[in-house]
Design a protein around this motif. Structure first.
Motif, mmCIF file in Angstrom:
data_model
loop_
_atom_site.group_PDB
_atom_site.id
_atom_site.type_symbol
_atom_site.label_atom_id
_atom_site.label_comp_id
_atom_site.label_asym_id
_atom_site.label_seq_id
_atom_site.Cartn_x
_atom_site.Cartn_y
_atom_site.Cartn_z
ATOM 1 N N VAL A 66 -69.081 -10.125 -3.681
ATOM 2 C CA VAL A 66 -69.631 -11.480 -4.404
ATOM 3 C C VAL A 66 -70.823 -12.123 -3.682
ATOM 4 O O VAL A 66 -70.327 -12.465 -2.714
ATOM 5 N N GLY A 67 -72.039 -11.757 -4.422
ATOM 6 C CA GLY A 67 -73.239 -12.521 -3.703
ATOM 7 C C GLY A 67 -73.201 -13.816 -3.822
ATOM 8 O O GLY A 67 -72.274 -14.604 -4.435
ATOM 9 N N ARG A 68 -74.007 -14.433 -3.131
ATOM 10 C CA ARG A 68 -74.134 -16.011 -3.055
ATOM 11 C C ARG A 68 -74.166 -16.613 -4.233
ATOM 12 O O ARG A 68 -73.474 -17.853 -4.609
ATOM 13 N N SER A 69 -75.313 -16.176 -5.175
ATOM 14 C CA SER A 69 -75.369 -16.775 -6.462
ATOM 15 C C SER A 69 -74.301 -16.725 -7.389
ATOM 16 O O SER A 69 -73.689 -17.671 -8.256
ATOM 17 N N LEU A 70 -73.435 -15.543 -7.374
ATOM 18 C CA LEU A 70 -72.298 -15.148 -8.001
ATOM 19 C C LEU A 70 -71.197 -16.229 -7.700
ATOM 20 O O LEU A 70 -70.455 -16.825 -8.412
ATOM 21 N N ALA A 71 -71.142 -16.323 -6.226
ATOM 22 C CA ALA A 71 -69.893 -17.048 -5.721
ATOM 23 C C ALA A 71 -70.190 -18.818 -6.181
ATOM 24 O O ALA A 71 -69.340 -19.273 -6.626
ATOM 25 N N ARG A 72 -71.792 -19.057 -6.218
ATOM 26 C CA ARG A 72 -71.699 -20.327 -6.482
ATOM 27 C C ARG A 72 -71.585 -20.656 -8.116
ATOM 28 O O ARG A 72 -71.074 -21.584 -8.635
ATOM 29 N N ALA A 73 -72.120 -19.573 -8.924
ATOM 30 C CA ALA A 73 -71.833 -19.614 -10.407
ATOM 31 C C ALA A 73 -70.077 -19.731 -10.459
ATOM 32 O O ALA A 73 -69.654 -20.316 -11.641
ATOM 33 N N GLN A 74 -69.340 -19.231 -9.710
ATOM 34 C CA GLN A 74 -67.832 -19.170 -9.816
ATOM 35 C C GLN A 74 -67.333 -20.272 -9.565
ATOM 36 O O GLN A 74 -66.485 -21.008 -10.386
ATOM 37 N N VAL A 165 -64.807 -9.843 -14.637
ATOM 38 C CA VAL A 165 -64.487 -8.792 -13.615
ATOM 39 C C VAL A 165 -63.798 -9.480 -12.393
ATOM 40 O O VAL A 165 -62.857 -8.764 -11.930
ATOM 41 N N LEU A 166 -64.408 -10.526 -11.704
ATOM 42 C CA LEU A 166 -63.889 -11.072 -10.489
ATOM 43 C C LEU A 166 -62.379 -11.480 -10.872
ATOM 44 O O LEU A 166 -61.294 -11.540 -10.144
ATOM 45 N N ALA A 167 -61.954 -12.177 -12.042
ATOM 46 C CA ALA A 167 -60.602 -12.595 -12.467
ATOM 47 C C ALA A 167 -59.835 -11.354 -12.525
ATOM 48 O O ALA A 167 -58.485 -11.163 -12.194
ATOM 49 N N LEU A 168 -60.435 -10.308 -13.219
ATOM 50 C CA LEU A 168 -59.623 -8.845 -13.199
ATOM 51 C C LEU A 168 -59.282 -8.618 -11.675
ATOM 52 O O LEU A 168 -58.076 -8.175 -11.616
ATOM 53 N N ALA A 169 -60.097 -8.514 -10.988
ATOM 54 C CA ALA A 169 -59.915 -7.859 -9.688
ATOM 55 C C ALA A 169 -59.150 -8.734 -9.024
ATOM 56 O O ALA A 169 -58.116 -8.117 -8.180
ATOM 57 N N ARG A 170 -59.025 -9.914 -9.186
ATOM 58 C CA ARG A 170 -58.082 -11.048 -8.322
ATOM 59 C C ARG A 170 -56.800 -10.610 -8.899
ATOM 60 O O ARG A 170 -55.672 -10.509 -8.132
ATOM 61 N N GLN A 183 -65.288 4.228 -14.852
ATOM 62 C CA GLN A 183 -65.579 5.448 -15.581
ATOM 63 C C GLN A 183 -67.060 6.049 -15.395
ATOM 64 O O GLN A 183 -67.469 6.801 -14.665
ATOM 65 N N GLN A 184 -68.131 5.070 -15.648
ATOM 66 C CA GLN A 184 -69.407 5.593 -15.420
ATOM 67 C C GLN A 184 -70.203 4.325 -14.798
ATOM 68 O O GLN A 184 -69.880 3.051 -14.771
ATOM 69 N N LEU A 185 -70.766 4.563 -13.438
ATOM 70 C CA LEU A 185 -71.429 3.582 -12.649
ATOM 71 C C LEU A 185 -72.577 3.145 -13.377
ATOM 72 O O LEU A 185 -73.420 3.813 -13.908
ATOM 73 N N THR A 186 -72.692 1.625 -13.433
ATOM 74 C CA THR A 186 -73.727 1.049 -13.890
ATOM 75 C C THR A 186 -74.462 0.108 -13.042
ATOM 76 O O THR A 186 -73.668 -0.366 -12.186
ATOM 77 N N PRO A 187 -75.605 -0.473 -13.118
ATOM 78 C CA PRO A 187 -76.271 -1.428 -12.221
ATOM 79 C C PRO A 187 -75.400 -2.713 -12.083
ATOM 80 O O PRO A 187 -75.562 -3.304 -10.976
ATOM 81 N N HIS A 188 -74.944 -3.243 -13.191
ATOM 82 C CA HIS A 188 -74.067 -4.273 -13.218
ATOM 83 C C HIS A 188 -72.914 -4.130 -12.330
ATOM 84 O O HIS A 188 -72.756 -5.035 -11.673
ATOM 85 N N MET A 189 -72.093 -3.135 -12.131
ATOM 86 C CA MET A 189 -71.295 -2.970 -11.578
ATOM 87 C C MET A 189 -71.492 -2.500 -9.864
ATOM 88 O O MET A 189 -70.587 -2.815 -9.071
ATOM 89 N N VAL A 190 -72.561 -1.814 -9.764
ATOM 90 C CA VAL A 190 -73.129 -1.532 -8.434
ATOM 91 C C VAL A 190 -73.176 -2.992 -7.698
ATOM 92 O O VAL A 190 -72.946 -2.914 -6.335
ATOM 93 N N VAL A 191 -73.710 -3.801 -8.422
ATOM 94 C CA VAL A 191 -74.057 -5.378 -7.843
ATOM 95 C C VAL A 191 -72.578 -5.798 -7.260
ATOM 96 O O VAL A 191 -72.644 -6.543 -6.163
ATOM 97 N N LEU A 192 -71.559 -5.247 -7.941
ATOM 98 C CA LEU A 192 -70.256 -6.099 -7.370
ATOM 99 C C LEU A 192 -69.511 -5.146 -6.262
ATOM 100 O O LEU A 192 -68.503 -5.284 -6.096
ATOM 101 N N GLY A 193 -70.192 -4.048 -5.916
ATOM 102 C CA GLY A 193 -69.776 -3.004 -4.984
ATOM 103 C C GLY A 193 -69.182 -1.948 -5.537
ATOM 104 O O GLY A 193 -68.589 -1.181 -4.684
ATOM 105 N N ALA A 194 -69.286 -1.500 -6.737
ATOM 106 C CA ALA A 194 -68.827 -0.264 -7.277
ATOM 107 C C ALA A 194 -69.526 0.903 -6.670
ATOM 108 O O ALA A 194 -70.730 0.794 -6.024
#
Length: 220
Positions: A66-74, A165-170, A183-194
């Motif tokens: 969870v990067g800084r900007s996403l943590a702040r958004a959360q 995704v963060l809510a699901l992971a929690r 299933q398939q790796l995407t840039p969106h999920m790579v940012v989250l550590g996939a």
């Protein structure tokens, strides 16, 4: 008539892991498929195709980033997040979400019916992100034998799908899960550590998770 799936290791690697053609996405067939690491993916002008690809995207929950900007958004988010309150609406929003490089959608009416029935049976689940009474983001997926497989997500506001995704992971972490299948790796999920793993590694992770006997959702 229910499908009999070949073993996942029989998938055609030269065809992206194609394992079987035909059949319907019934509750029985979907549960049998996901319990073996197989999923349906429509291909133009062919009967329904079932895949177990040679490379698989997963998100290990211990490596969730969870990067800084996403943590702040959360922290600052005014949105409300729910589970399984509007499965059909989430699926329809995923169906119409524009995708880079895609002219249409793989979420066909056949799959909408199939996953809606799977949801009614307690095996398909959604996460919703609400701005007041308006759905602004979310995702849906399948939980079978203690393993969650994410199917699709959408957003109408920046970061809305990532917060889903963060809510699901929690939620999954609280139930003892160690990863979920994307299933398939995407840039969106790579940012989250996939990450991407081989089919053999994925199938070993799948069996280990199934053997733990966890219940990820109360209806499963």
């Amino acid at each position: 008539m229910p499908l009999t799936f070949p073993p996942p290791t029989a998938a055609r690697d030269d065809l992206d892991g194609l394992l079987l053609l035909g059949g319907q996405p019934t509750v029985e067939n979907l549960v049998a498929a996901y319990s073996q690491g197989i999923f349906p993916w429509p291909v133009d002008d062919l009967p329904l195709a079932w895949f177990c690809p040679p490379r698989r995207g997963i998100l290990r929950l211990a490596r969730l980033h969870v990067g800084r900007s996403l943590a702040r958004a959360q922290r600052q988010s005014p949105w409300h997040i729910s589970f399984d309150e509007s499965f059909g609406e989430v699926m329809r929003a995923c169906q119409t979400q524009p995708r880079p490089g895609q002219a249409g959608t793989w979420i066909t009416p056949q799959l909408v019916r199939g996953y809606t029935e799977l949801h009614a049976a307690g095996h398909a689940h959604s996460v919703e992100v609400w701005e007041g009474d308006t759905l602004v983001g979310g995702l849906y997926g399948v939980a079978v034998r203690g393993v969650f497989a994410g199917e699709s997500m959408f957003h109408h506001r920046p970061n809305a799908s990532k917060l889903a995704v963060l809510a699901l992971a929690r939620h999954l972490r609280a139930r003892g899960a160690s990863f979920f299948d994307i299933q398939q790796l995407t840039p969106h999920m790579v940012v989250l550590g996939a990450e991407e793993v081989s089919r053999d590694e994925f199938l070993a992770l799948l069996v280990n998770e199934q053997n733990a006997g966890r219940q990820l959702f109360d209806a499963d």
